[in-house]
Each structure stands twice: as structure tokens, then as C-alpha cells.
Write a protein that holds these residues in place. Structure first.
Motif: not given
Length: 155
Positions: A29-47
Motif C-alpha cells: 500500500d505504498c503511497s509513493f509507488a504510483p508516482n515514483f515507480p522504478h522507471d521514473r528516476e528523473q521525476q524522483f530526483k526532481n522532487m
């Protein structure tokens, strides 16, 4: 990487980037999983660069409604991506540009309403002259060539 088994099938899924950053196993039930899956590394870095993981976690924990959590996460992602593209203006610059476009379109619409009002006034004047049967040559000569406009619009 977390491994889930169901019956005879074993499915390997990668942890979301937020859990990977925190070096913990990604819960179902991770609330971050839908927004930061393993293939969206740049979005995670920006955030992470703009807001910091601790601040985002605090924010998400304060929200009780799941729909508000989803909206907050999407907003954080969009804002951080826009700030990465435009470090000075970010989303605010886009909002300003859209506001300017709205103002330009409203000015064009006002000009159209003004033109319609003038056409109606000219037509009313021409009709008034025609009903009074004033026929002294050049009066309303231009108006006889133009079609009468008889439609209604509201501003």
C-alpha cells in the motif's frame, strides 16, 4: 526488489524509488509507488531536490483522504518537473502565460461585441430611415448594400 507469490507463479517487482531511497522494502500500500515507480528516476530526483523526501513524507502523512494524497503527489511531481525545466519561473511562469492568453482572448471578444453592437446600431438606423421613407439619395446608400443582421448575442 520485492517478490510476491500467488499460487504457482512468482512475480518480481521492483521497489518504488522512494522506498529504494529510504532503503526499505516497498509495502503493497505504498503511497509513493504510483508516482515514483522504478522507471521514473528523473521525476524522483526532481522532487527530492526541490522538496526533500522528509518534507514530502510529512505532507503525505498529514493528509487522511486518499484522493487528496493522490492530488498532492501529482502536484508535487508537476511542480518539481516544471521547476527543473525552468528554475526561475516554474509553474508560475506558465500560469502567467496562460493568464496573458486569457486577457488577449477577452480583449478580442470585447472587440467582436463592439463590432456587433455597431452593426446593430447601423441596421437600426437604416431601418428607421426606411420606415420614415426618407429617400433623398445618399442617405443609407451604404446600408442598402449590406445585409441586415438580426441575431442576438449576450456578453
Amino acid at each position: 526488489m520485492s517478490i510476491s507469490t500467488s499460487g504457482n507463479t512468482t512475480v518480481a517487482t521492483e521497489d518504488c524509488l522512494a522506498c529504494k531511497y529510504q532503503r526499505r522494502r516497498c509495502p503493497a500500500d505504498c503511497s509513493f509507488a504510483p508516482n515514483f515507480p522504478h522507471d521514473r528516476e528523473q521525476q524522483f530526483k526532481n522532487m527530492h531536490k526541490l522538496f526533500g523526501m522528509a518534507n514530502v513524507i510529512k505532507l503525505i502523512r498529514t493528509l487522511k483522504d486518499p484522493s487528496k494524497k493522490d492530488i498532492a503527489m501529482r502536484t508535487i511531481v508537476v511542480e518539481s518537473d516544471m521547476r527543473a525545466r525552468d528554475p526561475v519561473g516554474g509553474c508560475y511562469r506558465i500560469i502567467q502565460e496562460l493568464q496573458h492568453q486569457i486577457e488577449c482572448k477577452e480583449a478580442q471578444l470585447d472587440k467582436i461585441y463592439y463590432t456587433i453592437a455597431n452593426c446593430r446600431a447601423q441596421n437600426a438606423h437604416c431601418l428607421q430611415l426606411q420606415t420614415q421613407k426618407i429617400d433623398d439619395g445618399d442617405h443609407c446608400q451604404m446600408m442598402h448594400k449590406l445585409p441586415l443582421i438580426g441575431f442576438e448575442t449576450e456578453k
